[in-house]
Design an enzyme around this catalytic site. Structure first.
Site, short mmCIF file in Angstrom:
data_model
loop_
_atom_site.label_atom_id
_atom_site.label_comp_id
_atom_site.label_asym_id
_atom_site.label_seq_id
_atom_site.Cartn_x
_atom_site.Cartn_y
_atom_site.Cartn_z
N ASP A 180 -0.70 1.76 -6.01
CA ASP A 180 -0.79 1.66 -7.47
C ASP A 180 0.59 1.37 -8.03
O ASP A 180 1.57 1.99 -7.61
CB ASP A 180 -1.27 2.99 -8.09
N HIS A 198 -4.41 0.63 -0.53
CA HIS A 198 -3.68 -0.07 -1.59
C HIS A 198 -2.63 0.83 -2.23
O HIS A 198 -2.65 2.05 -2.06
CB HIS A 198 -4.64 -0.55 -2.67
N HIS A 222 -1.82 11.12 -11.28
CA HIS A 222 -1.14 9.81 -11.34
C HIS A 222 0.09 9.88 -12.24
O HIS A 222 1.19 9.49 -11.86
CB HIS A 222 -2.09 8.74 -11.89
N TRP A 247 -14.81 0.99 -5.85
CA TRP A 247 -15.10 1.86 -6.98
C TRP A 247 -16.35 1.38 -7.70
O TRP A 247 -16.51 0.17 -7.92
CB TRP A 247 -13.93 1.86 -7.96
N HIS A 292 -1.00 0.30 -13.72
CA HIS A 292 -2.42 0.61 -13.47
C HIS A 292 -2.97 1.58 -14.52
O HIS A 292 -4.12 1.46 -14.94
CB HIS A 292 -2.57 1.19 -12.07
N HIS A 316 -7.53 -2.86 -6.08
CA HIS A 316 -7.64 -1.48 -5.60
C HIS A 316 -8.72 -1.33 -4.55
O HIS A 316 -9.34 -0.28 -4.43
CB HIS A 316 -7.85 -0.54 -6.79
N GLU A 352 -2.94 4.84 -1.56
CA GLU A 352 -4.28 5.43 -1.50
C GLU A 352 -5.14 4.77 -0.43
O GLU A 352 -4.93 3.62 -0.07
CB GLU A 352 -4.97 5.31 -2.86
#
Length: 207
Positions: free
Chosen positions: A53, A51, A159, A17, A57, A47, A171
């Site tokens: 969550d 991975h 989410h 990210w 998170h 992440h 994800e």
């Protein structure tokens, strides 16, 4: 029994990210230095790559890795092809037979290149949470993109909608070469007790 690895490989070139901790692996101590072994050092975000969550998170009061039931991440999973859609919600999923599966893995049109972070992705509509809750027992949804929400979302509506309806999130799985159908999923998080997420080695086994 066929085993299919659906994990992104963790390499020093893996995309993360924007602004997140880059992944790095190095041999911190060589066999020559120690006299007996090589010792590696890893730096990464929780992440990175494929991975899960945990609710912590995106919710300060949410469950952390230590609080999660591991059985969520092992069991029958249905891979479905949703590559015709850019937004996937209740209307799109109601055309599929989800009976007898407690885990749903969505195969989108993404190429899911580990070394390139996408600029846009297929995402989930928030109404998918209540829809899956009504399907009796669906407890996990997996996507082959970095997030279930649009990349620029701050509200993270999907989410929240998923976790509020008892559906956990996996994800960045890799489904490019996986045929739709039923499999056994194994995607166990590391026991990083206080963490908001964890990398996983996700595999599918033929039923």
């Amino acid at each position: 029994m066929t085993i299919i690895d659906i994990s992104q490989p963790l390499t020093n070139s893996i995309a993360v990210w924007p602004g997140d901790t880059p992944f790095s692996y190095e041999v911190a101590v060589t066999k020559e230095e120690s006299g007996s072994v090589n010792i590696g050092k890893v730096t990464m975000s929780t992440h990175t790559g494929t991975h899960i969550d945990s609710p912590f998170h995106f919710d300060n009061k949410g469950k952390k890795i230590k609080d999660l039931d591991l059985s969520i991440y092992v069991g029958p999973a249905l891979v479905i092809d949703v590559s015709n859609y850019h937004c996937i919600g209740a209307e799109e999923l109601q055309t599929y037979n989800l009976d007898n599966f407690t885990r749903i893995l969505l195969k989108t049109h993404t190429t899911n290149r580990a070394d390139i972070f996408p600029t846009s992705i297929p995402y989930l509509h928030p109404n998918i949470g209540p829809f899956l809750q009504q399907r009796e027992g669906i407890q996990l949804i997996g996507v082959d993109v970095p997030s279930v929400d649009p990349l620029d979302s701050k509200e993270l509506e999907a989410h929240h909608a998923l976790f509020e309806n008892g559906v956990h999130i996996l994800e960045n799985i890799v489904l490019k070469d996986v045929e739709p159908g039923g499999y056994e999923l194994i995607a166990l998080p590391l026991s990083i007790q206080e963490a908001d997420g964890s990398p996983v080695r996700a595999i599918l086994r033929s039923l």
